[in-house]
Design a protein around this motif. Structure first.
Motif, PDB file in Angstrom:
ATOM      1  N   HIS A  64       0.798  -1.224   0.000  1.00 23.46           N
ATOM      2  CA  HIS A  64       0.000   0.000   0.000  1.00 23.46           C
ATOM      3  C   HIS A  64       0.830   1.271   0.000  1.00 23.46           C
ATOM      4  O   HIS A  64       0.279   2.359  -0.208  1.00 23.46           O
ATOM      5  CB  HIS A  64      -0.936   0.009   1.218  1.00 23.46           C
ATOM      6  CG  HIS A  64      -2.012  -1.033   1.150  1.00 23.46           C
ATOM      7  ND1 HIS A  64      -3.199  -0.830   0.473  1.00 23.46           N
ATOM      8  CD2 HIS A  64      -2.086  -2.291   1.655  1.00 23.46           C
ATOM      9  CE1 HIS A  64      -3.956  -1.904   0.569  1.00 23.46           C
ATOM     10  NE2 HIS A  64      -3.303  -2.814   1.286  1.00 23.46           N
ATOM     11  N   GLY A  65       2.141   1.174   0.205  1.00 24.94           N
ATOM     12  CA  GLY A  65       2.978   2.367   0.241  1.00 24.94           C
ATOM     13  C   GLY A  65       2.955   3.014   1.617  1.00 24.94           C
ATOM     14  O   GLY A  65       1.998   2.862   2.372  1.00 24.94           O
ATOM     15  N   ARG A  66       4.003   3.756   1.948  1.00 27.55           N
ATOM     16  CA  ARG A  66       4.119   4.344   3.276  1.00 27.55           C
ATOM     17  C   ARG A  66       3.084   5.431   3.527  1.00 27.55           C
ATOM     18  O   ARG A  66       2.784   5.762   4.674  1.00 27.55           O
ATOM     19  CB  ARG A  66       5.532   4.915   3.476  1.00 27.55           C
ATOM     20  CG  ARG A  66       6.631   3.870   3.452  1.00 27.55           C
ATOM     21  CD  ARG A  66       6.611   2.989   4.677  1.00 27.55           C
ATOM     22  NE  ARG A  66       7.070   3.688   5.860  1.00 27.55           N
ATOM     23  CZ  ARG A  66       8.349   3.764   6.228  1.00 27.55           C
ATOM     24  NH1 ARG A  66       9.288   3.202   5.504  1.00 27.55           N
ATOM     25  NH2 ARG A  66       8.684   4.409   7.331  1.00 27.55           N
ATOM     26  N   ILE A  67       2.513   6.014   2.453  1.00 27.29           N
ATOM     27  CA  ILE A  67       1.473   7.025   2.648  1.00 27.29           C
ATOM     28  C   ILE A  67       0.100   6.509   2.222  1.00 27.29           C
ATOM     29  O   ILE A  67      -0.855   7.263   2.144  1.00 27.29           O
ATOM     30  CB  ILE A  67       1.802   8.333   1.900  1.00 27.29           C
ATOM     31  CG1 ILE A  67       1.914   8.092   0.400  1.00 27.29           C
ATOM     32  CG2 ILE A  67       3.067   8.960   2.453  1.00 27.29           C
ATOM     33  CD1 ILE A  67       2.075   9.376  -0.405  1.00 27.29           C
ATOM     34  N   GLY A  68       0.016   5.203   1.920  1.00 32.15           N
ATOM     35  CA  GLY A  68      -1.279   4.623   1.592  1.00 32.15           C
ATOM     36  C   GLY A  68      -1.782   4.904   0.197  1.00 32.15           C
ATOM     37  O   GLY A  68      -2.986   4.811  -0.059  1.00 32.15           O
ATOM     38  N   ASN A  69      -0.875   5.226  -0.723  1.00 32.14           N
ATOM     39  CA  ASN A  69      -1.308   5.549  -2.087  1.00 32.14           C
ATOM     40  C   ASN A  69      -1.326   4.336  -3.015  1.00 32.14           C
ATOM     41  O   ASN A  69      -1.594   4.454  -4.209  1.00 32.14           O
ATOM     42  CB  ASN A  69      -0.403   6.633  -2.683  1.00 32.14           C
ATOM     43  CG  ASN A  69       1.060   6.218  -2.714  1.00 32.14           C
ATOM     44  OD1 ASN A  69       1.407   5.103  -2.316  1.00 32.14           O
ATOM     45  ND2 ASN A  69       1.921   7.113  -3.157  1.00 32.14           N
ATOM     46  N   GLY A  70      -1.022   3.140  -2.470  1.00 35.45           N
ATOM     47  CA  GLY A  70      -1.068   1.933  -3.282  1.00 35.45           C
ATOM     48  C   GLY A  70       0.169   1.686  -4.108  1.00 35.45           C
ATOM     49  O   GLY A  70       0.178   0.785  -4.948  1.00 35.45           O
ATOM     50  N   LEU A  71       1.235   2.464  -3.863  1.00 33.66           N
ATOM     51  CA  LEU A  71       2.455   2.325  -4.658  1.00 33.66           C
ATOM     52  C   LEU A  71       3.600   1.819  -3.789  1.00 33.66           C
ATOM     53  O   LEU A  71       4.653   2.442  -3.681  1.00 33.66           O
ATOM     54  CB  LEU A  71       2.827   3.668  -5.310  1.00 33.66           C
ATOM     55  CG  LEU A  71       1.769   4.255  -6.237  1.00 33.66           C
ATOM     56  CD1 LEU A  71       2.247   5.587  -6.804  1.00 33.66           C
ATOM     57  CD2 LEU A  71       1.444   3.280  -7.363  1.00 33.66           C
ATOM     58  N   GLY A  72       3.380   0.687  -3.149  1.00 34.21           N
ATOM     59  CA  GLY A  72       4.423   0.102  -2.326  1.00 34.21           C
ATOM     60  C   GLY A  72       5.560  -0.459  -3.166  1.00 34.21           C
ATOM     61  O   GLY A  72       5.473  -0.542  -4.396  1.00 34.21           O
TER      62      GLY A  72
END
Length: 245
Positions: A106-114
């Motif tokens: 999910h990415g560190r800011i929750g944008n789905g780009l982990g």
């Protein structure tokens, strides 16, 4: 006196010998018994183990608080309020658990780009969409507990209280992207950079790693670093990729 003691000793030894003769180690070792998961023709269901009485609950797993353990109300609907007090300690714990279990996808800011998404795996939805910002907290908890779509469940890895901590941190991430500046204190406003000011490293949440030479045009050309399974599979940049050091 000495003779009496000898007689008693002889009697005791004789009794012990007779007792030992009556116990065969071989008989005890080879006595009829069932090993776990072995079949049995004695019971109608063909199993040697007897099933617990219906409604049996293991000690310490009663979990009567449906809101806390399932994220549901009495009608089975997702709850909208947290079943525990949310404070700074809970948010910090949620951030730590989120970075461990959720950020890779999910990415560190929750944008789905982990980071694994940057290497070609399926991209999850951003937490900052209207659908997920408006979703009740019980829904987010339920997804962590039972999985959703391509996401497997994390019930065995993350205990219930930590799941709620993660949900609280997700709400904080969502608020951070949609907060009203007029609701901030003057001191907090002064910490916000000017629109034309480049963010500092401390203010940047994504990416938290040095630029990846393997990813030249993400998400149009996601790539996998050389030396790992699937490095030359779907989504990888064609040609020889540099070895990581």
């Amino acid at each position: 006196m000495i003779g009496s003691m000898r007689i008693l000793s002889t009697f005791a030894l004789t009794a012990a010998a007779l007792a030992l003769a009556g116990c065969s180690r071989l008989d005890m070792q080879d006595q009829p018994k069932y090993r776990p998961q072995r079949p049995s023709d004695f019971f109608a269901d063909g199993r040697s183990e007897r099933q617990p009485v219906e409604g049996t609950i293991a000690r310490g797993t009663l979990n009567e608080d449906t809101a806390f353990y399932e994220g549901k109300d009495a009608n089975g609907e997702d709850i909208k309020e947290f079943p525990l007090a949310v404070d700074k300690a809970v948010l910090r714990r949620g951030q730590q658990r989120f970075d461990v279990y959720c950020a890779p996808c999910h990415g560190r800011i929750g944008n789905g780009l982990g980071m694994i998404v940057r290497r070609g795996f399926k991209q999850p939805p951003s937490y900052h969409t209207d659908r997920l910002r408006e979703a009740p907290v019980g829904h987010l908890y339920d997804v962590i507990t039972n999985g959703y779509g391509a996401m497997l469940n994390y019930a065995s890895q993350v205990q219930p209280r930590d799941r709620w901590a993660i949900v609280a941190y997700i709400r904080a991430l969502q608020y951070s992207e949609h907060a009203n500046i007029d609701e901030l204190s003057p001191a907090s406003r002064r910490r916000i950079p000017d629109a034309n000011q480049a963010p500092s490293k401390a203010m940047t949440n994504e990416p938290l790693a040095p630029p990846d030479a393997d990813v030249t045009d993400f998400p149009n050309q996601p790539a996998t670093p050389s030396g790992v399974p699937g490095a030359l599979g779907a989504g990888a940049r064609p040609g020889k990729q540099p070895e990581r050091k």
